[in-house]
Enzyme design. Structure first.
Site, PDB file in Angstrom:
ATOM      1  N   VAL A  78      -5.164   2.135  -0.403  1.00 56.29           N
ATOM      2  CA  VAL A  78      -4.967   1.392  -1.645  1.00 56.29           C
ATOM      3  C   VAL A  78      -5.291  -0.082  -1.433  1.00 56.29           C
ATOM      4  O   VAL A  78      -5.979  -0.711  -2.246  1.00 56.29           O
ATOM      5  CB  VAL A  78      -3.527   1.565  -2.170  1.00 56.29           C
ATOM      6  CG1 VAL A  78      -3.323   0.740  -3.438  1.00 56.29           C
ATOM      7  CG2 VAL A  78      -3.221   3.026  -2.449  1.00 56.29           C
ATOM      8  N   ASP A  79      -4.805  -0.646  -0.337  1.00 55.16           N
ATOM      9  CA  ASP A  79      -5.108  -2.043  -0.022  1.00 55.16           C
ATOM     10  C   ASP A  79      -6.604  -2.280   0.062  1.00 55.16           C
ATOM     11  O   ASP A  79      -7.144  -3.215  -0.542  1.00 55.16           O
ATOM     12  CB  ASP A  79      -4.479  -2.422   1.320  1.00 55.16           C
ATOM     13  CG  ASP A  79      -3.054  -2.927   1.183  1.00 55.16           C
ATOM     14  OD1 ASP A  79      -2.572  -3.065   0.050  1.00 55.16           O
ATOM     15  OD2 ASP A  79      -2.415  -3.171   2.218  1.00 55.16           O
ATOM     16  N   TYR A  80      -7.281  -1.456   0.828  1.00 52.56           N
ATOM     17  CA  TYR A  80      -8.702  -1.679   1.059  1.00 52.56           C
ATOM     18  C   TYR A  80      -9.513  -1.445  -0.217  1.00 52.56           C
ATOM     19  O   TYR A  80     -10.446  -2.192  -0.520  1.00 52.56           O
ATOM     20  CB  TYR A  80      -9.216  -0.774   2.180  1.00 52.56           C
ATOM     21  CG  TYR A  80      -8.430  -0.919   3.466  1.00 52.56           C
ATOM     22  CD1 TYR A  80      -7.779  -2.118   3.789  1.00 52.56           C
ATOM     23  CD2 TYR A  80      -8.300   0.131   4.362  1.00 52.56           C
ATOM     24  CE1 TYR A  80      -7.045  -2.252   4.952  1.00 52.56           C
ATOM     25  CE2 TYR A  80      -7.573   0.001   5.536  1.00 52.56           C
ATOM     26  CZ  TYR A  80      -6.937  -1.186   5.823  1.00 52.56           C
ATOM     27  OH  TYR A  80      -6.208  -1.318   6.972  1.00 52.56           O
TER      28      TYR A  80
ATOM     29  N   GLY B 280      -9.062  -4.411  -2.425  1.00 52.89           N
ATOM     30  CA  GLY B 280      -9.912  -5.519  -2.009  1.00 52.89           C
ATOM     31  C   GLY B 280     -11.338  -5.336  -2.471  1.00 52.89           C
ATOM     32  O   GLY B 280     -11.997  -6.301  -2.918  1.00 52.89           O
TER      33      GLY B 280
ATOM     34  N   ASP C 171       0.807  -1.215   0.000  1.00 50.98           N
ATOM     35  CA  ASP C 171       0.000   0.000   0.000  1.00 50.98           C
ATOM     36  C   ASP C 171       0.844   1.271   0.000  1.00 50.98           C
ATOM     37  O   ASP C 171       0.670   2.139  -0.854  1.00 50.98           O
ATOM     38  CB  ASP C 171      -0.924  -0.022   1.221  1.00 50.98           C
ATOM     39  CG  ASP C 171      -1.795   1.219   1.315  1.00 50.98           C
ATOM     40  OD1 ASP C 171      -2.966   1.148   0.929  1.00 50.98           O
ATOM     41  OD2 ASP C 171      -1.295   2.270   1.783  1.00 50.98           O
TER      42      ASP C 171
END
Length: 422
Positions: free
Chosen positions: A168-170, A173, A140
């Protein structure tokens, strides 16, 4: 039935981005079976501090409630055989590994379509399965820098700054979850599965949205703004109060008129320098100085009360604890509780996806390999002898012999299903 109770997902996932995507689907009722690599002790999220003990952590609980776990070594012939049997009875194979790994592990659609022609294979990687960075690990914070986010965040005279959350990660997902649902719909309609090649890089770049369009279609150069101000709308930023901070937004002219009236600054409403978006943007320094001086005269709670009564978009800059205690958080049931044999009651925020009635209970995250008995025996129909043979062959890793697996699978299910909304 929950909306996705007829969906089974094999999740070869780890850390945050992948599990965050699948927990949205698990909260909607999907049967998410985590395939955990025994050679590294399972999902690395199990070992993230603070609040970590053995193979359990609050971090892991956050991303893995309502899921099941199977420790499986895909690099062994026996482990691969179990995996392929699971593919036959599943709808989705979901992974978040480096972009070159799905090919090496043979978990793409072309690798699995002979087993299940309708299977959907979704890869969420750092940079995608193509391009010069496909084999690079992606995280991220690295992506926030690479995609230009950090260059836009922070004070103009300060250093580039990341978001306080792994956005960014979330977001990646969530993009993966949307891709899975779209591909699953098409597979059930057409009888043919597909690949979903999702990346954190693409996600971060797509979220540049209008600043990217401005940069691509003119001479606009996106820059950091003072007090997190909107790049073109004035006022739309954080203001310091007598005891803290609040955010005030005037994205429509009616809000500007309400703001100056509520703040008892009627002269601003008729000042030609501040009539309309363009004029206020041109004279931003002048109007913001006047507003800032006024905001410093009262407490945050007073301003929020005054401006909310005038229907001006605003809110305090809360701490995390204050946000969790907000009455709206309580009213919307954003915090849920599960029972854990090691941590006791675990409270956490739940998925924002709302479809139909909300479930009254949630299961805690699984212990590693906890659901082997149900997955291998009930779902695949393996006999105890077959499971013992597979264990001896290393399918589940050297730390899970047949008798250990049997002991773990005797865990009382009522421990896992004691959670409720808080």
């Amino acid at each position: 039935m929950r909306p996705l109770e007829d969906v089974r997902i094999l999740a070869i996932e780890q850390y945050g981005a992948g599990p965050f995507g699948s927990v949205q689907l698990a909260d909607l009722g999907a049967d998410v079976i985590k395939i955990e690599d025994p050679s590294v002790g399972g999902d690395i999220g199990r070992y993230v501090t603070p609040l970590q003990d053995g193979e359990d952590s609050i971090f892991f609980e956050t991303f893995n409630r309502n899921k099941r776990s199977l420790s499986l070594d895909l690099n062994t012939h026996s482990g691969r055989a179990v995996f392929e049997d699971l593919v036959r009875v599943s709808d989705v194979v979901y992974s978040n590994l480096r972009g070159d790994v799905p090919e090496r592990l043979a978990i793409r659609y072309d690798d699995l379509k002979h087993i299940n022609p309708k299977v959907v294979c979704c890869s969420l990687s750092g940079y995608g399965m193509t391009g010069p960075r496909r084999a690079d690990p992606g995280y991220d914070y690295v992506l926030q820098g690479l995609a230009g986010w950090m260059d836009l965040t922070g004070e103009p005279d300060g250093p580039p700054t990341k978001s306080g959350l792994s956005v960014v990660d979330y977001s990646g997902g969530l993009v993966a979850a949307i891709s899975i649902l779209a591909a699953l719909h098409a597979a059930r309609r057409d009888g043919v599965g597909t690949d979903c090649d999702v990346s954190l890089f693409d996600t971060a770049m797509s979220m540049l949205t209008y600043p990217a369009a401005w940069a691509l279609n003119g001479d606009f150069v996106p820059r950091r703004t003072h007090h997190s101000a909107h790049p073109s709308i004035v006022p739309f930023q954080a203001f310091e109060s007598k005891d803290g901070w609040l955010v005030v937004a005037c994205p429509k002219e009616k809000f500007w008129r309400r703001l100056v009236e509520a703040m008892e600054l009627p002269d601003l409403a008729v000042d030609p320098r501040f009539q309309g978006f363009a004029a206020r943007h041109e004279h931003a320094d002048e109007v913001l100085a006047i507003l800032a001086e006024s905001f410093r005269q009262r407490l945050t709670c007073d301003w929020v009360t005054i401006l909310s009564a005038a229907q001006v978009p605003c809110g305090p800059v809360n701490s995390v604890a204050e946000a969790l205690a907000d009455p709206q958080s309580t009213a919307r049931h954003v915090v849920v509780s599960t029972q854990h044999p090691r941590f006791g009651e675990v409270r956490q925020v739940v998925s924002a996806v709302r479809v139909g009635e909300e479930p009254s209970t949630h299961r805690r995250a699984p212990r590693r390999h906890e659901d082997a008995g149900a997955v291998l025996g009930e779902l695949l129909g393996y006999s105890e002898e077959r499971q013992a043979t597979l264990a001896a062959q290393g399918a589940f890793g050297i730390d899970f012999a047949a008798e250990e697996s049997s002991e773990l699978n005797s865990t009382s299910e009522d421990i896992r299903t004691g959670g409720t909304h808080v």
